[in-house]
Design a protein around this motif. Structure first.
Motif: not given
Length: 382
Positions: A177-194
């Motif tokens: 899963d590249h487009a679901g809620f979990l990768p999207r949330m982790i992407a924001s966390m990695r960027a420090g934007r969540l």
């Protein structure tokens, strides 16, 4: 059986194709023009790819010929766009597929619906919801309204010779899963934007590992018709999830900073309304999701859990994947396929890599594929 799958180039549909082949079924996948079919093509002689889409009646008729069952997982699963766009993809497309399946002599039609079909515009926490919960009189958004309408058409189409049912998995997660809620949330966390939108509240939710969703779908293709015909079922993991603790834990395992700062829930909801209203005036409003929507805010701040007792009784559903097994398997897959950066990379930036490693990853670039996380593509997004 010969099984027609829609959405097979996406997350859930791809796993459905794998499982059907493992169980000895033949698979026919309806694939849209331009979809990345490399992974499906690598699965061998047991799968037949049929070009077409839910708007093309002739292609649906071709795809349905000789099929015993249909697993319909494709949909428009975003929180932007016009009512007409959602009606066409989710309602009219499903009606066309039902017609094609009946005409071709299929005897089973399993619709991947969503708990969002019962989502009210204004409501608080709801725990232990079961199938006796009625459809709302006022839906949260176009996605919710059209999933409910499509689900009702599917259930009403049930006859003694054409068994139909709907499954309602929430928050599907797992490998590929590249487009679901979990990768999207982790992407924001990695960027420090969540930010932590929980407001300090324990947000209790039901999620569904992809293996559990697949298990329920396959059980629905074989369950006695008199038991499941015309019904809808909630499908979820055995464990209830503390959403923000779960996100923080997955992020920590991937060396992400925790969500920060903590924002009060009333402020989050007010901000989401303002952002969504402003975004509606933006030129990109019909093609791109708003940075924050009311739907997204609701899914991240409301506690909502589901009683899967009916699925256990009628389908024999017993979630095969525990949360701990699921987390371990997801981490193994992430580390074997480029790490967190590759997992959370936007689809357009994965194309070259995905082409080279199509047997190992699922690019999930088909935007009409319903993984139905309900925080899926454009909805947190799933």
């Amino acid at each position: 059986m010969n099984i027609l799958i829609t959405g097979a180039t996406g997350f859930l549909g791809g796993h459905l194709a794998d499982a059907c082949l493992r169980d000895g079924h033949r698979v026919r996948a309806l694939v849209r023009s331009g979809s990345d079919t490399a992974r499906l093509s690598s699965l061998g002689a047991g799968i037949d790819l049929v070009p077409g889409d839910l708007s093309d009646t002739a292609s649906l008729a071709r795809a349905a010929i000789g099929c015993d069952a249909v697993l319909h997982s494709a949909a428009r699963v975003v929180d932007h766009g016009s009512r007409a766009q959602f009606e066409e993809a989710n309602v009219a497309g499903t009606q066309r597929l039902l017609t094609a399946a009946r005409a071709a002599g299929a005897t089973r039609f399993v619709f991947v619906s969503s708990p969002s079909a019962l989502m009210h515009l204004r409501e608080g926490d709801r725990l232990g919801i079961d199938e006796s919960t009625p459809y709302p009189t006022r839906f949260f958004n176009h996605y919710c309204a059209t999933k409910a309408a499509a689900e009702q058409y599917v259930r009403a189409a049930n006859t003694p010779r054409f068994t139909t049912c709907a499954l309602r998995p929430r928050g599907i997660w797992g490998p590929r899963d590249h487009a679901g809620f979990l990768p999207r949330m982790i992407a924001s966390m990695r960027a420090g934007r969540l930010p932590d939108l929980s407001g300090g509240k324990r947000v209790r939710v039901s999620l569904c590992h992809v293996d559990n969703a697949v298990d329920a779908c396959l059980r629905a293709t074989a369950a006695p018709a008199e038991r499941i015909g015309g019904k809808a079922y909630f499908v979820a993991d055995a464990e209830e999830t503390d959403l923000w603790a779960f996100l923080t834990r997955i992020g920590a395992l991937l060396d992400c900073p925790p969500p920060h700062p903590r924002i009060p829930v009333p402020l989050t909801r007010a901000l989401s309304r303002a952002v969504e209203t402003a975004w509606s005036l933006h030129p990109a409003a019909t093609t791109s999701p708003p940075p924050l929507s009311r739907y997204m805010a609701a899914l991240l701040t409301r506690s909502t859990t589901y009683d899967t007792g009916a699925a256990r009784r009628d389908l024999g559903y017993d979630p095969p994947r525990t949360r701990e097994d699921g987390v371990s398997g997801l981490l193994r897959w992430i580390h074997a396929n480029g790490g967190a950066e590759a997992w959370t990379r936007p689809a357009g930036h994965r194309t070259a890599t995905a082409t080279a490693t199509a047997t190992d990853t699922d690019t999930d670039t088909d935007t009409d594929t319903d993984t139905d996380t309900d925080t899926d593509r454009g909805s947190t997004r799933r």
